[in-house]
Design an enzyme around this catalytic site. Sequence first.
Site, PDB file in Angstrom:
ATOM      1  N   TYR A  38       0.808  -1.223   0.000  1.00  0.00           N
ATOM      2  CA  TYR A  38       0.000   0.000   0.000  1.00  0.00           C
ATOM      3  C   TYR A  38       0.842   1.275   0.000  1.00  0.00           C
ATOM      4  O   TYR A  38       0.311   2.374  -0.213  1.00  0.00           O
ATOM      5  CB  TYR A  38      -0.948   0.026   1.206  1.00  0.00           C
ATOM      6  CG  TYR A  38      -0.257   0.049   2.546  1.00  0.00           C
ATOM      7  CD1 TYR A  38       0.147   1.244   3.119  1.00  0.00           C
ATOM      8  CD2 TYR A  38      -0.019  -1.133   3.244  1.00  0.00           C
ATOM      9  CE1 TYR A  38       0.782   1.266   4.343  1.00  0.00           C
ATOM     10  CE2 TYR A  38       0.619  -1.124   4.465  1.00  0.00           C
ATOM     11  CZ  TYR A  38       1.017   0.074   5.019  1.00  0.00           C
ATOM     12  OH  TYR A  38       1.652   0.094   6.225  1.00  0.00           O
ATOM     13  N   ILE A  75       1.908  10.449  10.039  1.00  0.00           N
ATOM     14  CA  ILE A  75       1.431  10.006  11.351  1.00  0.00           C
ATOM     15  C   ILE A  75       1.355   8.488  11.333  1.00  0.00           C
ATOM     16  O   ILE A  75       0.603   7.889  10.559  1.00  0.00           O
ATOM     17  CB  ILE A  75       0.073  10.641  11.676  1.00  0.00           C
ATOM     18  CG1 ILE A  75       0.237  12.168  11.775  1.00  0.00           C
ATOM     19  CG2 ILE A  75      -0.485  10.085  12.979  1.00  0.00           C
ATOM     20  CD1 ILE A  75      -1.031  12.908  12.150  1.00  0.00           C
ATOM     21  N   VAL A 126      -1.263   9.281   6.602  1.00  0.00           N
ATOM     22  CA  VAL A 126      -1.625   8.581   7.833  1.00  0.00           C
ATOM     23  C   VAL A 126      -1.611   7.077   7.577  1.00  0.00           C
ATOM     24  O   VAL A 126      -2.277   6.577   6.671  1.00  0.00           O
ATOM     25  CB  VAL A 126      -3.019   9.021   8.329  1.00  0.00           C
ATOM     26  CG1 VAL A 126      -3.442   8.187   9.539  1.00  0.00           C
ATOM     27  CG2 VAL A 126      -3.000  10.501   8.689  1.00  0.00           C
ATOM     28  N   ASP A 127      -0.829   6.370   8.388  1.00  0.00           N
ATOM     29  CA  ASP A 127      -0.743   4.909   8.302  1.00  0.00           C
ATOM     30  C   ASP A 127      -0.871   4.349   9.710  1.00  0.00           C
ATOM     31  O   ASP A 127       0.112   4.074  10.381  1.00  0.00           O
ATOM     32  CB  ASP A 127       0.578   4.493   7.653  1.00  0.00           C
ATOM     33  CG  ASP A 127       0.720   2.974   7.525  1.00  0.00           C
ATOM     34  OD1 ASP A 127      -0.301   2.284   7.650  1.00  0.00           O
ATOM     35  OD2 ASP A 127       1.856   2.511   7.314  1.00  0.00           O
ATOM     36  N   LEU A 128      -2.109   4.228  10.168  1.00  0.00           N
ATOM     37  CA  LEU A 128      -2.405   3.730  11.506  1.00  0.00           C
ATOM     38  C   LEU A 128      -3.422   2.603  11.411  1.00  0.00           C
ATOM     39  O   LEU A 128      -4.346   2.665  10.600  1.00  0.00           O
ATOM     40  CB  LEU A 128      -2.983   4.844  12.389  1.00  0.00           C
ATOM     41  CG  LEU A 128      -2.071   6.038  12.700  1.00  0.00           C
ATOM     42  CD1 LEU A 128      -2.867   7.107  13.431  1.00  0.00           C
ATOM     43  CD2 LEU A 128      -0.879   5.596  13.535  1.00  0.00           C
TER      44      LEU A 128
END
Length: 443
Positions: free
Chosen positions: A235, A262, A334-336
Amino acid sequence: MVKSKSESEMALDVRIFESISPSRFISFTIPNPTSPSHLLRVAVLDSPVHSTDSSPRVAAILVPKNRETDWIFSTESGHLQLLLNIPDISRLIMIGDNQNGGSDFPAVYHRPIVEDGESERLEMRLKPLVVALSPKTLTRYEIDDVPFVIYEDNVVSSVVLEKSIGPFVGEMLIEDVEIENDDGVREFRRRLRFKRMPNLVQSVIKIIPRLDSNSSPPLTGTEFKLHLTELVHPYLAPMVASLSLIDSHISQLKARPKALCIGVGGGGLLSFLRLQLGFEVTGVEIDPEVLRMARQYFGLDDSLARVHVEDGIKFLKRLSTSCDDDTKFDVLMVDLDATDPIQGMTAPPVEFVAKDVLLAARTVLVPSGIFVINVIAPNKTFYQELKGEFRHVFAELYEIDVGNGDNFVLIATVGPTDSKSGFTRETLTPAISGKYLDAIQRI
């Protein structure tokens, strides 16, 4: 939830397995029928989502040789994820060599060469055990039809470099692995995994032996160099492809474009943005131990990114009250994840798409900025509602289908996108596949 007890603590009564008890997990040891002097560890897990309206289905799995201490096979969370990945299974029976709870460090694995028929012979000897551990509601035909599931992955060998505990993510490990691709080519990787979801690789980078060799060198005793200008996680390349939507002012900036990331993990995305595309990068990571791992094992340092140890939402809200035109970012990535043992891997946490958080995100971006977020939706309703929340705050919305199920990259723009781009196809395709640029769709 019923937890496992050791053999010395309980005399096992097989009658307890006559019915499905959702989320019950029991493990015990028995003599190996093919080698009575050795013990087998047997673990039985009943699905937490079993339906009482249907007949239970059972599957058994043999733990791959030399993988017995891997969290995938030695923890309840790993067992649960294996069960949930087998459709419509109510009970999973896992059988493997017993390791007596201890192993030398570092833990080293080499894929064994299994003699033809060895697994089949063991399966036949274990069939009475599987029958005894099956619910009594199963018919004779259903019991005879209980499958032995084969676990296969592309790991040829692995070695654990370090295990640690983070105050937020819990137990984790760093490992080097040799993998075999579909085309038979072997490569080396460095991976970060969390015990709470041991079947999931949290971060991964490519590593290369420092000394050229025609043969594949061993993992232990070989010195590796980090390859930080290639994105390995599927991804991450689509997330970078989103930069093609950034307004043409990027190419006219005298200073470096600015990225806020983040969720740092191993830091592969941050390093790539700095080294390959020349961004000034700021990162936010809640767990200081994860950040230490990223610096020690994944090559992240202060020359590549400025990283804050803080909760991402709190950081974003605080920044939104004090930023000005000179401190705003061109892109927010953002990768959370919102890991749930039953739901599996989902992203982002639902708290991150609350309206006040999205408004804060828009505030810290320049007028031509974009908000890029990795999405793994537990269901279609969640994804539709998530897109609705973004539409209330941002001007335009785009998505990229990552191509591996329910994984999408969602891209929200602060203002209307320009027909020109600061990051053209020529700029991006040396670093990422052009198929992701072609996959960007306005929604």
